[in-house]
Design a protein around this motif. Structure first.
Motif, short mmCIF file in Angstrom:
data_model
loop_
_atom_site.label_atom_id
_atom_site.label_comp_id
_atom_site.label_asym_id
_atom_site.label_seq_id
_atom_site.Cartn_x
_atom_site.Cartn_y
_atom_site.Cartn_z
N THR A 78 -17.83 -0.26 -23.57
CA THR A 78 -18.64 0.88 -23.95
C THR A 78 -20.06 0.44 -24.27
O THR A 78 -20.34 -0.76 -24.33
CB THR A 78 -18.00 1.62 -25.15
OG1 THR A 78 -18.70 2.83 -25.37
CG2 THR A 78 -18.03 0.78 -26.40
N GLU A 79 -20.93 1.38 -24.48
CA GLU A 79 -22.32 1.07 -24.82
C GLU A 79 -22.36 0.42 -26.19
O GLU A 79 -21.75 0.90 -27.15
CB GLU A 79 -23.15 2.35 -24.82
CG GLU A 79 -24.61 2.07 -25.03
CD GLU A 79 -25.45 3.31 -24.82
OE1 GLU A 79 -26.36 3.52 -25.63
OE2 GLU A 79 -25.19 4.05 -23.87
N ALA A 80 -23.08 -0.67 -26.29
CA ALA A 80 -23.19 -1.39 -27.55
C ALA A 80 -24.15 -0.68 -28.48
O ALA A 80 -25.20 -0.21 -28.06
CB ALA A 80 -23.67 -2.81 -27.30
N PRO A 81 -23.80 -0.59 -29.76
CA PRO A 81 -24.72 0.00 -30.72
C PRO A 81 -25.88 -0.94 -31.00
O PRO A 81 -25.76 -2.14 -30.78
CB PRO A 81 -23.86 0.20 -31.96
CG PRO A 81 -22.80 -0.83 -31.84
CD PRO A 81 -22.55 -1.00 -30.36
N PRO A 82 -27.01 -0.44 -31.50
CA PRO A 82 -28.17 -1.30 -31.79
C PRO A 82 -27.85 -2.37 -32.82
O PRO A 82 -28.52 -3.38 -32.89
CB PRO A 82 -29.22 -0.33 -32.32
CG PRO A 82 -28.69 1.03 -32.15
CD PRO A 82 -27.25 0.95 -31.78
N SER A 83 -26.81 -2.18 -33.60
CA SER A 83 -26.44 -3.17 -34.63
C SER A 83 -25.74 -4.40 -34.06
O SER A 83 -25.39 -5.30 -34.79
CB SER A 83 -25.56 -2.52 -35.68
OG SER A 83 -24.36 -2.08 -35.09
#
Length: 90
Positions: A78-83
């Motif tokens: 999935t798309e990685a979060p900015p964290s």
């Protein structure tokens, strides 16, 4: 991101680091918090070399687990979060 999706399916995520042993080239996948963020020392199960995976990181991805009734029913990238620095988005 919603915690619960359609028909009672919940979601959980795992940030994964993929790296290679610098001595023998054996491929590993490990939780990124342990291998990259903590900078833990890993001992290769094939050749016995000890190394820091952070220095030999090949990729970092976010896995999304679909969970229904306490059981994993699906896994996807999935798309990685900015964290999650260094994690790649598909």
């Amino acid at each position: 991101m919603d915690r619960e999706g359609a028909e009672g399916v919940e979601k959980a995520w795992l940030d994964v680091a993929v790296f290679r042993c610098p001595s023998c080239g054996h491929l590993y996948a490990e939780a990124a918090w342990y291998a990259v963020e903590l900078g833990a020392s890993i001992e290769c199960g094939v050749c016995g070399a000890e190394f820091c995976p952070r220095e030999f990181l090949l990729d970092r991805v976010m896995l999304e687990f679909a969970v229904a009734e306490g059981r994993v029913v699906g896994v996807s990238i999935t798309e990685a979060p900015p964290s999650a620095p260094g994690a790649k988005n598909p």
